[in-house]
Design a protein around this motif. Sequence first.
Motif, PDB file in Angstrom:
ATOM      1  N   LEU A 354      23.982   0.397  -9.260  1.00 21.87           N
ATOM      2  CA  LEU A 354      22.932   1.067  -8.503  1.00 21.87           C
ATOM      3  C   LEU A 354      21.620   0.318  -8.747  1.00 21.87           C
ATOM      4  N   GLU A 355      20.883   0.097  -7.680  1.00 20.17           N
ATOM      5  CA  GLU A 355      19.659  -0.697  -7.807  1.00 20.17           C
ATOM      6  C   GLU A 355      18.594  -0.174  -6.861  1.00 20.17           C
ATOM      7  N   LEU A 356      17.363  -0.216  -7.310  1.00 19.44           N
ATOM      8  CA  LEU A 356      16.209   0.117  -6.478  1.00 19.44           C
ATOM      9  C   LEU A 356      15.158  -0.959  -6.703  1.00 19.44           C
ATOM     10  N   PHE A 357      14.763  -1.639  -5.624  1.00 19.66           N
ATOM     11  CA  PHE A 357      13.694  -2.639  -5.686  1.00 19.66           C
ATOM     12  C   PHE A 357      12.650  -2.266  -4.652  1.00 19.66           C
ATOM     13  N   ALA A 358      11.391  -2.371  -5.024  1.00 24.58           N
ATOM     14  CA  ALA A 358      10.315  -1.969  -4.111  1.00 24.58           C
ATOM     15  C   ALA A 358       9.145  -2.924  -4.213  1.00 24.58           C
ATOM     16  N   TYR A 359       8.616  -3.304  -3.035  1.00 24.26           N
ATOM     17  CA  TYR A 359       7.302  -3.948  -2.933  1.00 24.26           C
ATOM     18  C   TYR A 359       6.297  -2.855  -2.588  1.00 24.26           C
ATOM     19  N   ILE A 360       5.165  -2.833  -3.262  1.00 21.85           N
ATOM     20  CA  ILE A 360       4.136  -1.834  -3.009  1.00 21.85           C
ATOM     21  C   ILE A 360       2.814  -2.551  -2.755  1.00 21.85           C
ATOM     22  N   GLY A 361       2.291  -2.442  -1.527  1.00 16.19           N
ATOM     23  CA  GLY A 361       1.004  -3.036  -1.196  1.00 16.19           C
ATOM     24  C   GLY A 361      -0.112  -2.085  -1.572  1.00 16.19           C
ATOM     25  N   LEU A 362      -0.967  -2.483  -2.499  1.00 18.14           N
ATOM     26  CA  LEU A 362      -2.011  -1.590  -3.006  1.00 18.14           C
ATOM     27  C   LEU A 362      -3.227  -1.552  -2.094  1.00 18.14           C
ATOM     28  N   ASN A 363      -3.465  -2.598  -1.304  1.00 17.81           N
ATOM     29  CA  ASN A 363      -4.639  -2.607  -0.421  1.00 17.81           C
ATOM     30  C   ASN A 363      -4.498  -1.649   0.743  1.00 17.81           C
ATOM     31  N   HIS A 364      -3.287  -1.577   1.317  1.00 14.12           N
ATOM     32  CA  HIS A 364      -3.080  -0.786   2.534  1.00 14.12           C
ATOM     33  C   HIS A 364      -2.132   0.393   2.330  1.00 14.12           C
ATOM     34  N   ALA A 365      -1.791   0.694   1.083  1.00 19.76           N
ATOM     35  CA  ALA A 365      -0.892   1.812   0.772  1.00 19.76           C
ATOM     36  C   ALA A 365       0.395   1.718   1.584  1.00 19.76           C
ATOM     37  N   ASP A 366       0.976   0.522   1.603  1.00 17.56           N
ATOM     38  CA  ASP A 366       2.242   0.323   2.311  1.00 17.56           C
ATOM     39  C   ASP A 366       3.299  -0.138   1.311  1.00 17.56           C
ATOM     40  N   ALA A 367       4.563  -0.130   1.745  1.00 17.68           N
ATOM     41  CA  ALA A 367       5.636  -0.467   0.815  1.00 17.68           C
ATOM     42  C   ALA A 367       6.902  -0.821   1.573  1.00 17.68           C
ATOM     43  N   LEU A 368       7.759  -1.563   0.894  1.00 21.38           N
ATOM     44  CA  LEU A 368       9.145  -1.788   1.307  1.00 21.38           C
ATOM     45  C   LEU A 368      10.016  -1.329   0.153  1.00 21.38           C
TER      46      LEU A 368
END
Length: 414
Positions: A354-368
Amino acid sequence: MWNGHLKIIGLVFILFVSSDGANARTLNWTGYARNYIGVLLTEKNEYAIVQNTFDLNAGHRKNKVAFKVNPYIYHYPNREMETGLREAYLDFFYRSMDIRIGKQQIIWGKADGVFITDIVTPKDLSEFLLRDFDEIRMGITALKANYYFGDNALEFVWVPVFTRTKMPEENSIWFPRTDFPVLPDYDDSQKEVDAILENSEVFAKFSALTSAVDFEIMGGIMWDDDPALHITKVTDPQTRQTAGLTVMPRHHRLNLAGGSFSSTLGGFVIRGEGAYYHGKYFNSGNPTLADATVKKNYLHYLIGADYTIWGLRLSAQFIQQAILDYETHMNKDAYENTMTLLMRKEFLRETLRLELFAYIGLNHADALIRPKMVYDLTDGFEVLLGANIFAGSDGNFGQYNKNDMIYTKIKYSF
């Protein structure tokens, strides 16, 4: 186009047919066959991708010489098949040195999911960042020489012909969002970089492994893999509004220097990586500029930490891009901040992951956000179920907020 496909398919067939008898005992074969289906989480549940893949690695070593060839086939039921050679190179081995000549992937740095000093090999972003990273990295024709002394190494890379980043087609769901006020015309007359000796790229890296830290120092003279968009505006004399745009993509020279390190501290693995880029072009909204670009230097760096507890691997990275001598008219922020998070755990005697990977953009409060489950049914045969969830409405990830999807990959490796 079909001639190219047939040549690659013919090569794969010949390699297989010739792998009997003595050849079968000397050739080293690996590869995989895979079915990959992704479905958008929209009202109509359109397919994001339906792909059948065959990837083959064949290699052989005799005394001080070896070779590897990696042909691949991407078959799609609703669009043209894609074939190619990811790698095809020769290796020469000596007592304290080795040389690799041909098409190859070159991987540098310590970062996970981020390209900072890992810039020798260009990227295939036709599906944004969703492909496996050995598929995102494109092979390039290069000469790579490594010299070893003790626990240290010097690496030199010469790339005779520039290869640019592969971007999504304009009709793709992964084509980047643009904020042009009117539909532009594209002038591709300056897009190519001439294949001549003076346009080649060179890179060098020193790496060392000590009892306290593992580190690398690198530098390069290269072309920017991503073209600058030089924009010419036509303004209506009465309304003073933009009536037309001509966009001219153009690649420019870059000089860079950087490095990376990793070390253990208690139960943590601490990683860092950074690069200074000299002479990168950015777009600007300054109305006094003739082509809406400015040339700046910038920094790209990260700090990360890994920790494992009760078999659960945890990893986090903070990444920042900083434009030096920033101007307020520029279309990018002076500081762009991103985080990545990784959690991974194995179960059932390492057959279920089981795996969870996330990109979190701090400038625009966006994420993948990318959760996935991988189950090894038997040796070499695995089933993967995952999702790609885009959060936010702006930024690198929020621009794709309509592209949420679930996907499966059924893969047999040999």
